[in-house]
Structures are given as C-alpha cells and as structure tokens.
Design an enzyme around this catalytic site. Structure first.
Site, mmCIF file in Angstrom:
data_model
loop_
_atom_site.group_PDB
_atom_site.id
_atom_site.type_symbol
_atom_site.label_atom_id
_atom_site.label_comp_id
_atom_site.label_asym_id
_atom_site.label_seq_id
_atom_site.Cartn_x
_atom_site.Cartn_y
_atom_site.Cartn_z
ATOM 1 N N SER A 106 0.709 -1.490 0.166
ATOM 2 C CA SER A 106 -0.495 -0.126 -0.099
ATOM 3 C C SER A 106 0.993 1.539 -0.035
ATOM 4 C CB SER A 106 -1.089 -0.371 1.270
ATOM 5 O OG SER A 106 -2.162 1.093 1.359
ATOM 6 N N ASP A 250 -2.928 6.347 -3.882
ATOM 7 C CA ASP A 250 -1.500 5.266 -3.221
ATOM 8 C C ASP A 250 -1.534 4.515 -4.278
ATOM 9 O OD1 ASP A 250 -3.088 4.079 -3.168
ATOM 10 O OD2 ASP A 250 -2.645 3.370 -0.968
ATOM 11 N N ASP A 252 -1.098 1.669 -4.400
ATOM 12 C CA ASP A 252 -2.696 0.830 -4.437
ATOM 13 C C ASP A 252 -3.383 1.257 -5.180
ATOM 14 O OD1 ASP A 252 -2.797 0.246 -1.972
ATOM 15 O OD2 ASP A 252 -3.891 -1.300 -2.037
ATOM 16 N N ASP A 254 -6.170 2.130 -3.393
ATOM 17 C CA ASP A 254 -7.647 1.976 -2.688
ATOM 18 C C ASP A 254 -7.992 3.316 -1.958
ATOM 19 O OD1 ASP A 254 -5.900 1.898 -1.227
ATOM 20 O OD2 ASP A 254 -6.218 0.254 -0.305
HETATM 21 MG MG MG Z 1 -3.885 1.883 -0.599
#
Ligand code: MG
Length: 466
Positions: A106, A250, A252, A254
């Site tokens: 992340s 960010d 990844d 999300d």
């Molecule tokens: Mg994330």
C-alpha cells in the site's frame, strides 16, 4: 523470524530481501491456498485463487513465488498482473474464486512489500480466517499436490477493463455531465499501479489530463502516502496548468486525495465527504433510513456531509474489513475511511480510488462549483494526533484510563468498540492502545486547533495519572 516481519489478520508485510523472501511468500501463499480449498471447493473444479500485484520492483519476483506456492497445493491461479487492489477484489467476485492474494505494501515506502488476503466475498480476511491461514503457514508441513494434481496458471488481461466499465456504469456516476464539463485534471499516481487505470478513466470521462509519475515502475519519487505534505509537486502542477482539480492516489489505488484549483491539498477526509454528497445528493431515493459507515477516526466533515442529506452515520473500528462488514450488516448506501478510502457497495464493498474519482467528478459536475467553494460550504475542523508511552501498562490499566476519561466527561457520547472514543456534537477524542507499538494513541478533532489541543492535553493528563 526477524522483527520487521509484521503479521496481521489480513496479511504479512516485511522488508524486501531481509525478511520478506520468495520462500516465505511461497509458503504463505500455499497456506492461503490450503485455506481456500477448505473454504468451499466449487464442484469438481480446482480451487481458483486470483493473484495481482502493485508496481513495486519486487512484485514480479513475489508473484512468481506466490503462484508456485498456490500451484503446489493444487490451486489454479488466475493472474491479473499489475493492477489496483480493488481490481483484484472485483476479479475474485467476477471469477467466483475461493480468494485472492494481492502483493502490495500500500502506502509504505519502496523497501516494503506484503501479501494481502482476500476471501471469496472480495473482502479482506476477518480475524478467524486470518488466524487459520497463519496457523497453516506455521504448520510443520502442508498438504502438497502430487505430480498430477498441481494447479495451472491462467492470465486474465481484462480485469482492469471490467473494473473501469463497472465504474462508468454506476448510476451515481454522471458520465455525460462530467464529459460536458471537460474538466482539466492534474494527476499524480506516484509511479504505482494507478498509472494502469487512472489516466484511462479520466480520458473516458472526457477530462483534459496532465499527469506526473504515471510510470508503473514502482520507483516512488516521493513518500507514497497521499497526505498533504507529499503533494507539493501536484499542487504546483495544478497551479501551472490552471487545472480544476488535482488527484493523487496511493501505490495500490485504494485511497484518493484531492488538491483544490489553487493547488492546495484539502485533506483526505474530503474525498469521502465529497463522495457521500455525490451519492446522497443525486436524488432523494429510496425510503427508510439511509446509513453511512465510517471508522472511529474519520473527520466530522464526513459526518456533516451525511447528515446534510438526513443519513445516519455509524462508526466502525479502524480497518477496511471492519468498515466493510459493518456496511454489509447495515446495508449502508456508502461508507469508507477518512484516509481517502471510499467504499461504494453499488460496485463493491472495498476501498476504491477509481470509484472515488468518478463520484467526486460527478459532484463537481452537478454543483458547478470549484473544489475550494465546495470545501467552504461546510464547517472545517482541526485534527490533532499525539502518542504517549504505554510502558508496561496492560489492558486493565487501560480500563483505568478509560474510566477516568468517562468520569471527566460524563456528558460525552462514549464508544468502546476500539479503545474509547468520546464524542460531542462538534468534537471528539479517541484514545486507544497501538496494536504494534507500546504506545497509546490520542486523536482529537474540534472546530479549532486550540480546542483539539485542549482535548489531547486532557487525555494525556489522565493517561499519566491513571
Ligand atoms: Mg492502499
């Protein structure tokens, strides 16, 4: 195991090359595969697990290791490649797979990576399932497949296209209205997985895009968390290009953060607040109670947005899986976290930056106002965070802290789901022990910084005295 390896309910995270090794990844993936096989084998078919990764340089290595682990216990692998975390969650549902593994750390710095486990419902594992996978990973041996029962790998190159199509098909997303506005959008995807999805989404929404860091090589040019102090270059880009809005995600994809038309980051809490306004304000739909779920640390700007449309706000403990399960239980219309994570069940109960982007632009198109004007329409708050040493204080000693806080503020609304959260109409104080460090975290929000500081000081004083 070395002490930088962090094992939690929904996965395992570590420093690449020291404690997070291909051997370890293969073992955990095999353990997850065994769990998946015991978790509803679908007819005669082999158990299928979706595998995806973010843009980190260690991604291909760990993806190969994870696939080997899964195959070794007789699972089939559906490889969706370099994608956003929510794309993997959607692919698990699409393929009716037994689960999914996402290789991403992340917003953590480049030297980290992690495995994150998704259950057959597309949601991160809960405590019970997580404990079972951990137990399997620690077992002396795993039930490996013999030569004729080894699984196979199938590539799914359509996962991103399906995700985009699903976002654009949402009723709350006003594709026509957004396209008409021809927004100028500045974009920063920090050389993470966002480059694989966000530019195309903006293009399909008819935006005029100017972007930085859309390469997907995982070489983050700045700390990758989309918090205000990391968005200076994006702010400058907005300014230079006279963009209507700046968007950062960010690594990844999300979480999403917004920069206003003057180049100022407005704080991640506004992402969910805007998304709520977009969905609830579209029309007075439905009947009965409309519920919005957020976590205990989410800003009051989110609560205000929901209350503006008569919705009820319910708070869940911090963590995507907690919020997701509460949303399902209460049939929430929308929810998420104050860190820029928007969860919209009409698509999927998971944090999803492409959904957040489409909803925020829908709101801008409908309101015909600038980002800064939308921010100025509602009260603003200041959040102050602090930590104090927990020392050897155990759970009972924390009970003493909670009791004295409640005695000090008998008029406040107390929530004990996760530590203690005391709430008043326009402010709150949340006190909880950290799960990973010997500290107590204090977080307060109030109409002014001084008011929030006062709450923190009270909390500090009572922590020390109890
Ligand atoms: Mg994330």
């Amino acid at each position: 195991m070395s002490d930088t390896l962090m094992i939690s309910v929904s996965g395992v995270r570590g420093l690449v090359g020291t404690d997070l090794t291909p051997e370890l990844v293969a073992r955990w993936a095999a353990a997850f595969g065994v769990w998946g096989k015991g978790n509803g084998g679908r007819g005669k078919r082999k158990t299928r697990i979706v595998l995806g990764r973010d843009a980190r340089t260690s991604g291909p290595m760990f993806a190969a290791a994870a696939a080997a682990g899964l195959l070794s216990v007789g699972c089939d692998v559906i490889d969706v490649g370099l994608v956003a975390t929510p794309t993997v969650q959607l692919a698990v549902e699409h393929h009716r797979a037994a689960g999914g593994i996402i290789l991403t750390a992340s917003h953590n710095p480049i030297e980290w990576n992690a495995l994150k486990f998704v259950g057959p419902d597309g949601i991160f594992l809960d405590t019970v399932a997580g404990a079972r996978v951990r137990e399997l990973a620690a077992a002396a041996s795993l039930p490996r497949a013999n030569y004729h029962a080894i699984g196979g790998v199938e590539a799914d190159a359509e996962a991103i296209a399906r995700h985009l199509a699903a976002v654009l098909a949402l009723r709350a997303v006003d594709v026509k209205g957004i396209r008409r506005r021809r927004f100028r959008v500045a974009l920063d995807t920090v050389r993470g997985a966002g480059g694989a999805v966000m530019p195309e989404l903006l293009e399909r929404l008819g935006c005029r895009v100017t972007a930085i860091n859309v390469e997907t090589d995982g070489l983050f040019p700045r700390p990758p968390e989309p918090v205000p102090e990391n968005l200076k270059a994006l702010g400058a880009l907005v300014h230079r290009k006279q963009a209507d809005i700046g968007i950062a995600v960010d690594p990844d994809v999300d979480r999403l953060a917004i920069v206003d038309e003057q180049g100022r980051p407005i704080g991640e809490d506004y992402t969910l607040a805007f998304a709520i306004r977009a969905v609830l304000g579209k029309r007075a739909t439905g009947h009965g109670k409309r519920v919005v779920v957020c976590n205990l640390s989410t800003s009051l700007v989110v609560e205000d947005a929901a209350k503006e449309f008569g919705a009820t706000v319910v708070r869940a403990p911090v963590g995507e899986a907690h919020v997701a399960r509460k949303m399902i239980e209460l049939k929430a219309i929308i929810g998420g976290e104050g860190n820029g994570g928007v969860m919209y069940p009409a698509l999927h109960v998971g944090r999803d930056a492409p959904v957040a982007l489409a909803l925020v632009l829908s709101l801008l198109a409908r309101e015909r106002a600038t980002v800064s004007a939308l921010v100025a329409r509602a009260p603003r708050y200041a959040i102050v965070k602090a930590k104090v040493e927990r020392g050897t204080r155990n759970v009972e000693r924390m009970d003493g802290v909670y009791a004295s806080l409640r005695a000090e503020f008998p008029e406040a609304n107390a929530d004990t789901q996760d530590g203690l959260r005391l709430a008043w109409p326009d402010r709150w104080l949340h006190v909880r022990p950290s799960g990973t460090e010997p500290i107590i975290r204090l977080i307060a929000e109030a109409p002014s910084g001084a008011d929030a500081e006062r709450l923190i000081e009270e909390g500090r004083r009572l922590c020390a005295a109890s």
